[in-house]
Each structure stands twice: as C-alpha cells, then as structure tokens.
Scaffold this motif. Structure first.
Motif, PDB file in Angstrom:
ATOM      1  N   PHE A 262      33.043  21.967  14.662  1.00  0.00           N
ATOM      2  CA  PHE A 262      31.603  21.911  14.932  1.00  0.00           C
ATOM      3  C   PHE A 262      31.367  22.541  16.305  1.00  0.00           C
ATOM      4  O   PHE A 262      31.944  22.096  17.301  1.00  0.00           O
ATOM      5  N   TYR A 263      30.511  23.555  16.357  1.00  0.00           N
ATOM      6  CA  TYR A 263      30.293  24.300  17.594  1.00  0.00           C
ATOM      7  C   TYR A 263      28.934  23.982  18.208  1.00  0.00           C
ATOM      8  O   TYR A 263      27.916  23.934  17.511  1.00  0.00           O
ATOM      9  N   SER A 264      28.938  23.782  19.520  1.00  0.00           N
ATOM     10  CA  SER A 264      27.703  23.584  20.280  1.00  0.00           C
ATOM     11  C   SER A 264      27.183  24.958  20.670  1.00  0.00           C
ATOM     12  O   SER A 264      27.753  25.615  21.545  1.00  0.00           O
ATOM     13  N   MET A 265      26.119  25.399  20.023  1.00  0.00           N
ATOM     14  CA  MET A 265      25.573  26.734  20.245  1.00  0.00           C
ATOM     15  C   MET A 265      24.062  26.702  20.169  1.00  0.00           C
ATOM     16  O   MET A 265      23.498  25.950  19.379  1.00  0.00           O
ATOM     17  N   ASP A 266      23.429  27.566  20.947  1.00  0.00           N
ATOM     18  CA  ASP A 266      21.989  27.720  20.776  1.00  0.00           C
ATOM     19  C   ASP A 266      21.719  28.510  19.499  1.00  0.00           C
ATOM     20  O   ASP A 266      22.630  29.082  18.889  1.00  0.00           O
ATOM     21  N   MET A 267      20.474  28.549  19.100  1.00  0.00           N
ATOM     22  CA  MET A 267      20.099  29.100  17.808  1.00  0.00           C
ATOM     23  C   MET A 267      20.459  30.584  17.673  1.00  0.00           C
ATOM     24  O   MET A 267      20.984  31.019  16.642  1.00  0.00           O
ATOM     25  N   LEU A 268      20.230  31.372  18.715  1.00  0.00           N
ATOM     26  CA  LEU A 268      20.520  32.799  18.647  1.00  0.00           C
ATOM     27  C   LEU A 268      22.021  33.052  18.578  1.00  0.00           C
ATOM     28  O   LEU A 268      22.495  33.922  17.837  1.00  0.00           O
ATOM     29  N   THR A 269      22.787  32.291  19.349  1.00  0.00           N
ATOM     30  CA  THR A 269      24.241  32.436  19.323  1.00  0.00           C
ATOM     31  C   THR A 269      24.793  32.063  17.960  1.00  0.00           C
ATOM     32  O   THR A 269      25.708  32.713  17.440  1.00  0.00           O
ATOM     33  N   GLU A 270      24.236  31.006  17.357  1.00  0.00           N
ATOM     34  CA  GLU A 270      24.657  30.625  16.011  1.00  0.00           C
ATOM     35  C   GLU A 270      24.451  31.745  15.016  1.00  0.00           C
ATOM     36  O   GLU A 270      25.347  32.076  14.232  1.00  0.00           O
ATOM     37  N   GLU A 271      23.264  32.341  15.043  1.00  0.00           N
ATOM     38  CA  GLU A 271      22.948  33.387  14.067  1.00  0.00           C
ATOM     39  C   GLU A 271      23.861  34.589  14.245  1.00  0.00           C
ATOM     40  O   GLU A 271      24.347  35.167  13.273  1.00  0.00           O
ATOM     41  N   ARG A 272      24.128  34.970  15.482  1.00  0.00           N
ATOM     42  CA  ARG A 272      25.031  36.103  15.736  1.00  0.00           C
ATOM     43  C   ARG A 272      26.453  35.768  15.315  1.00  0.00           C
ATOM     44  O   ARG A 272      27.179  36.608  14.785  1.00  0.00           O
ATOM     45  N   SER A 273      26.843  34.523  15.550  1.00  0.00           N
ATOM     46  CA  SER A 273      28.186  34.100  15.145  1.00  0.00           C
ATOM     47  C   SER A 273      28.329  34.097  13.625  1.00  0.00           C
ATOM     48  O   SER A 273      29.399  34.389  13.093  1.00  0.00           O
ATOM     49  N   TYR A 274      27.258  33.754  12.940  1.00  0.00           N
ATOM     50  CA  TYR A 274      27.264  33.833  11.475  1.00  0.00           C
ATOM     51  C   TYR A 274      27.382  35.286  11.027  1.00  0.00           C
ATOM     52  O   TYR A 274      28.149  35.606  10.114  1.00  0.00           O
ATOM     53  N   GLN A 275      26.628  36.183  11.661  1.00  0.00           N
ATOM     54  CA  GLN A 275      26.701  37.604  11.318  1.00  0.00           C
ATOM     55  C   GLN A 275      28.115  38.140  11.445  1.00  0.00           C
ATOM     56  O   GLN A 275      28.568  38.955  10.629  1.00  0.00           O
ATOM     57  N   THR A 276      28.818  37.679  12.478  1.00  0.00           N
ATOM     58  CA  THR A 276      30.162  38.186  12.747  1.00  0.00           C
ATOM     59  C   THR A 276      31.257  37.312  12.140  1.00  0.00           C
ATOM     60  O   THR A 276      32.411  37.385  12.543  1.00  0.00           O
ATOM     61  N   HIS A 277      30.861  36.481  11.178  1.00  0.00           N
ATOM     62  CA  HIS A 277      31.798  35.656  10.409  1.00  0.00           C
ATOM     63  C   HIS A 277      32.550  34.639  11.265  1.00  0.00           C
ATOM     64  O   HIS A 277      33.651  34.205  10.926  1.00  0.00           O
ATOM     65  N   GLN A 278      31.932  34.216  12.372  1.00  0.00           N
ATOM     66  CA  GLN A 278      32.515  33.148  13.175  1.00  0.00           C
ATOM     67  C   GLN A 278      32.098  31.771  12.655  1.00  0.00           C
ATOM     68  O   GLN A 278      32.766  30.785  12.919  1.00  0.00           O
ATOM     69  N   LEU A 279      30.977  31.713  11.956  1.00  0.00           N
ATOM     70  CA  LEU A 279      30.483  30.462  11.392  1.00  0.00           C
ATOM     71  C   LEU A 279      30.296  30.602   9.889  1.00  0.00           C
ATOM     72  O   LEU A 279      29.946  31.672   9.392  1.00  0.00           O
ATOM     73  N   ASP A 280      30.506  29.485   9.184  1.00  0.00           N
ATOM     74  CA  ASP A 280      30.246  29.431   7.747  1.00  0.00           C
ATOM     75  C   ASP A 280      28.876  28.832   7.452  1.00  0.00           C
ATOM     76  O   ASP A 280      28.253  29.143   6.442  1.00  0.00           O
ATOM     77  N   ILE A 281      28.419  27.938   8.342  1.00  0.00           N
ATOM     78  CA  ILE A 281      27.136  27.255   8.185  1.00  0.00           C
ATOM     79  C   ILE A 281      26.493  27.155   9.562  1.00  0.00           C
ATOM     80  O   ILE A 281      27.161  26.785  10.533  1.00  0.00           O
ATOM     81  N   THR A 282      25.219  27.490   9.656  1.00  0.00           N
ATOM     82  CA  THR A 282      24.510  27.327  10.931  1.00  0.00           C
ATOM     83  C   THR A 282      23.688  26.048  10.906  1.00  0.00           C
ATOM     84  O   THR A 282      23.494  25.434   9.859  1.00  0.00           O
ATOM     85  N   ASP A 283      23.198  25.685  12.066  1.00  0.00           N
ATOM     86  CA  ASP A 283      22.316  24.522  12.155  1.00  0.00           C
ATOM     87  C   ASP A 283      20.870  24.922  11.875  1.00  0.00           C
ATOM     88  O   ASP A 283      20.110  24.164  11.287  1.00  0.00           O
ATOM     89  N   ARG A 284      20.493  26.136  12.287  1.00  0.00           N
ATOM     90  CA  ARG A 284      19.133  26.640  12.111  1.00  0.00           C
ATOM     91  C   ARG A 284      19.173  28.161  11.995  1.00  0.00           C
ATOM     92  O   ARG A 284      20.235  28.774  12.111  1.00  0.00           O
ATOM     93  N   ILE A 285      18.000  28.754  11.807  1.00  0.00           N
ATOM     94  CA  ILE A 285      17.827  30.201  11.849  1.00  0.00           C
ATOM     95  C   ILE A 285      16.703  30.500  12.829  1.00  0.00           C
ATOM     96  O   ILE A 285      15.677  29.817  12.803  1.00  0.00           O
ATOM     97  N   PRO A 286      16.849  31.500  13.706  1.00  0.00           N
ATOM     98  CA  PRO A 286      15.721  31.865  14.571  1.00  0.00           C
ATOM     99  C   PRO A 286      14.496  32.157  13.717  1.00  0.00           C
ATOM    100  O   PRO A 286      14.567  32.933  12.752  1.00  0.00           O
ATOM    101  N   PRO A 287      13.365  31.540  13.996  1.00  0.00           N
ATOM    102  CA  PRO A 287      12.190  31.671  13.130  1.00  0.00           C
ATOM    103  C   PRO A 287      11.810  33.110  12.799  1.00  0.00           C
ATOM    104  O   PRO A 287      11.454  33.415  11.661  1.00  0.00           O
TER     105      PRO A 287
END
Length: 546
Positions: A262-287
């Motif tokens: 489980f990663y502590s990330m802000d919303m933008l970092t999460e989305e970028r990490s998802y794009q680069t296959h660092q995350l499988d599931i995000t907490d949110r999506i930038p609106p």
C-alpha cells in the motif's frame, strides 16, 4: 524521459536503482526494486495499491480512516466477516453462531484452528480481553460508543460500573464466546464485522505497553501480531506498507496473493504510477482525467456508488460560530451542484443533508437547498450585514490536491456570497487528525464512510458520547431519539426516529454537508475477486491476479 524524471522526483515513493526506467513509457513495465510491474505482480502474486496517505494507526481499536481500514482488512478478522459481493454476514473466527429467541444473546462457536500470526491460538479469552480494552476510557477509543448495544458496556466505559464482569461478554470456554445485548439490535452482525471489533493480541500489547497508550510501538513491523489472512512485514512511514500471506491463518488455502503493498501517494503521483505500471489499483483519479479514461480505457475505470459523505465540521465553541443563524448562512450560501460538477468531478451527488440517500431504505425528507438571499438575511440578523464585522475564519483540511480545490472553491463562495474572509490551513494527515481531535480548529474538512449499511451508523456520529463528534455540539433530544431508535425493532418506527433526529441536526448545522461519495478509481482488468459494493469492502483473501 517522463518516467525517469517522474521517478527521480518521487524517490521516497518508488526506489529507483537503474536507468532502464527511462524506457517505461514504451515498454510494458516501468519497474524498480521498490515496486513490481503488473507483469511481475502476475508472476509473484503481488498487488500494488495506492492508498492516498500513510495510516495514522494499525491498531484496529484506534483506527478511524479509510487508508487504515484498507490495510486492517488484510491483517485482522473478527467473529463475523461480510460477503465480498452482497455484504451479508459470513463466518469469520466464529464458524457458527446462534441467537436466543428474544434476540438478546448471541453465542459464537470459535474455530479451533484459528491462530495468530505467531502461531498462538485465537480464543474466546482474546475477544474478552480486546473488548474490555476498547471500553477502557483511558484508551480513548473513537468507536467505543458502538459497543453500547451490549449490556453494561456504556456504564463500564463511562465509569459508573467498574466491574467488567457485569458487561455482557462471556468466555464460556476457550472456543465459545457469548454476547448479551442491552436491547435487540437488528444490525448487530453487520456491526461486529467492523474493525473496532477485531481482536488484539494480549501478550503483544502487554509487552509494548499498549493496553492504554495510543502511540504504542506494538503496531510497528517486527512487533505487530494479527490474526487475518496477511501479516505486517514492512511499514516505511509516509511511503509504503507491505503485508504478506499469513501461513497460520485458518483459511490460508483460499488466499491466492502472496503479498500486498500500500503506497502513500498524492492523486497525481498515483495516476502516473498506474500509467507506468507501478500500481495495480489507485485510490482515486484526478478529476480532470476521468473523462479521457472513460473514453479511452473504460475497462480500467472502476465506478460505483459509495456510502459516504464529505462535510465540513463547525466548531460550535468558536464565538463567531456559536450562532445557528451564522452556521445556516454558511451552508445556504454554497453551490454544491457547481462544486461536484466543476471541482470534484467524480460523479458525486450534492449533499443537502447528512445520511446518504437510500441507506437501508432511509432517506431524509426535508433537505435544505442553496438560498443565497436567505443566507444574507440570516447573517444580517446575526449582526453581520454583508459580512461586515464578521471575523476572519479558518478552514482546516488535510493536504491533498482535491481537498485544496474544494476549500478554495468554498472560500470564494463565502467571500462572494456573504462577504466573509476565509483563510485556508492545510496540515499533514496525522497532524490534521490530532488538531481535529483536540478541537483546535474553526471549520474542518471531514468525511464519513459507512461501516455498515444502516442510517444509525451516520447519525450516531454526532451523539454527545461519540468520540467521533469533534464539533462541540450536543443536543439531548437528538441523543434520546437515536437511543429510542436503537431499541426499536419496527423498521417504520426506526425510520421515523431517524427523520426526527436528522431534522434536528440539519436545523442546527454543526456540520455543513458537501457531497455524497461515489467511487471512481483505476483498477487493472486482470485483478479478479474485487466486487463493487456500497462499503468498498474488498477482503483480500478472495482477490487474485488472472
């Protein structure tokens, strides 16, 4: 180039030890030793989840937030759990139970193969100890009031009954646990599936002085003992928590994942990490990016209704906020429709009352809508025509981009509509929680996500004895109505009491509801066993990577 620069900027989140990450936008996985790409996840059965912020506590009897809940679901198990799809009660540590004809006595038969993560057996005595601990007033457990449905629990917690043996918990033998209620409670089995009803390991708490201390090190890696499908193996503060399959768990053969981070990330970092296959599931999506994802990758967007409310809590002890007319004016002057459509943009619904609509059939029937003319009139009647003479007020929020955007929008509305000057104060999550708990604020961002599907779970939040009520507001009639509802089996009558109670809440405005949650985040299509439900409850024992 993007991935390299992104990862260099976020070394505290994703450890980079080689330059091959530069190619991540063009290759299937941009990976590092800190996280595994989705391909690695499939091979190693490891799941990477964005969790917004670092949990304040992994003590199930002290945790109150969603980031904490997401981790605790994997670490612990109570007497009863919930079905991952329809949320009906299912056996947990208790393999079966019976209920007396009068609905007051529940007898739970515990599994003899249930064990703690260190191999110790889980027994009825563990539950007895755990429930005495949460009712110990010195601990200050925020959910202690939810135990008041049990005979004698309220008196013990408040100190009028010092003898715990008078409370309706009994360990009849090592594997039989009995609970006697103060009154029939139709939602009791759903209630005890909540994390506050999880057991804690007595020897560990005693070793690390955790019986009454909120900041005991028993929750840290190397010390933490739990009884769920996973155990804690890593907690890098403000970065990452990793839980690993618990071989001692009674149903370990069902668990297909080896580990979860489980990663502590802000919303933008999460989305970028998802794009680069660092995350499988995000907490949110930038609106702003939701529409493009829905158009280009709809199979990766998880959208579901949520059982939760975002609101602003008003500290009614602040002199300028004591007047109900002021608090009502603040509420009436907000354009909630504009807020959800142009700021949060995630399919949320404007909230003109507190309890989410159709919560187990209950919807408040007297909403209060935007009325700027009435708001100005009320503020003038309170002695502040056009906001003149009204002191500057502060909005406290925990640091996230969305919380800032919401606060800025409300700051502008109150200035434009009422002539009130507002200062924004943002704090790191744990500091913010302490500030709010100590009631050292004026207006504070807050939210409540249902623990079980019943209106009582929302309305009881603002009872006088609730440790989650940090508004300094109380109303004896409100308390009495909810206490009567708790003792009423007739659902029509219960709904009537809820209506009366919420009418009081929404006439005195110790809170300003903003919007009802919807759930919108990114999830890879090959993550299975993850079902939509109102509580966003996803027991990881059923989750697997296809």
């Amino acid at each position: 180039m993007f991935c390299k620069l992104f990862l260099q900027k976020n070394l505290t989140k994703l450890t980079v030890i080689s330059l091959f990450s530069l190619a991540s936008l063009f290759l299937p996985g941009c990976s590092s030793n800190g996280t595994q790409s989705s391909a690695d996840s499939k091979a190693k059965k490891h799941l990477n989840i964005g969790n917004n912020t670092d949990p304040a506590s992994l003590d199930p009897q002290l945790a109150t937030t969603v980031p904490e809940s997401k981790v605790l679901i994997g670490l612990f198990e109570g007497l009863v759990t919930m079905h991952p799809e329809n949320l009906t009660p299912e056996p947990g540590v208790a393999e079966s139970w019976s209920v007396s004809e009068d609905g007051l006595t529940y007898t739970f038969n515990l599994r003899k193969n249930a064990k703690w993560s260190n191999g110790d057996p889980v027994t009825a005595q563990d539950f007895l100890f755990s429930y005495q601990r949460i009712l110990t007033s010195k601990l200050g457990a925020p959910y202690a009031y939810s135990f008041y449905v049990v005979k004698g629990a309220e008196g013990y917690h408040k100190g009028s009954t010092p003898d715990f043996s008078t409370v309706g918990f009994k360990a009849l033998n090592p594997y039989t646990f009995e609970i006697t209620l103060a009154h029939p409670t139709p939602y009791f089995l759903a209630l005890i599936s909540h994390s506050s009803w999880y057991p804690v390991h007595k020897k560990t708490l005693e070793k690390f002085d955790g019986l009454e201390k909120r900041d005991s090190p028993w929750t840290r890696q190397g010390n933490h003992i739990s009884n769920g499908p996973f155990s804690l193996t890593e907690w890098s503060i403000t970065d990452k928590i990793t839980i690993t399959k618990n071989p001692h768990y009674w149903d370990s053969s069902t668990v297909q994942l080896d580990s979860i981070s489980f990663y502590s990330m802000d919303m933008l970092t999460e989305e970028r990490s998802y794009q680069t296959h660092q995350l499988d599931i995000t907490d949110r999506i930038p609106p702003a990016q939701i529409p493009s994802y829905l158009k280009e990758h709809p199979e990766q967007v998880y959208v579901a209704p949520g059982l939760g409310t975002e609101y602003y809590a008003v500290n009614t002890a602040i002199p300028s906020l004591k007047d109900i007319r002021v608090r009502k004016a603040l509420s009436l002057s907000l354009n909630r429709k504009g807020l959800v459509e142009h700021v949060v943009q995630g399919g949320q619904l404007p909230a003109y009352f507190f309890t989410p609509p159709n919560t187990a059939g209950y919807t408040f029937n007297d909403p209060t809508y935007e009325d700027i003319a009435e708001a100005k009139k009320l503020l003038a009647e309170a002695g502040y025509p056009e906001g003149k003479g009204f002191p500057q007020i502060e909005i406290l929020y925990n640091t996230t981009d969305r919380n800032k955007q919401v606060a800025e929008a409300i700051q502008e509305m109150w200035k434009r509509n009422l002539g009130i000057n507002v200062v924004l104060v943002n704090q790191e999550f744990k500091v913010y929680l302490n500030t709010r708990r100590s009631k050292n604020y004026q207006i504070a961002r807050a939210s409540w996500v249902g623990d079980y599907v019943d209106a009582s779970n929302f309305l009881e939040l603002f009872q006088t004895n609730s440790n989650n009520n940090f508004t300094n507001w109380n109303n004896p009639e409100y308390d009495a109505l909810l206490q009567t509802a708790a003792r009423t089996n007739n659902q029509v009558e219960r709904m009537g009491y809820f209506q009366q109670a919420e009418a009081i809440l929404m006439s005195e405005f110790p809170i300003i509801p903003l919007f009802f949650y919807s759930t919108v985040y990114l999830k890879r299509p090959n993550i299975k066993g993850w079902y939509p439900n109102l509580l966003e409850y996803h027991p990881y024992k059923y989750v697997f990577i296809e």
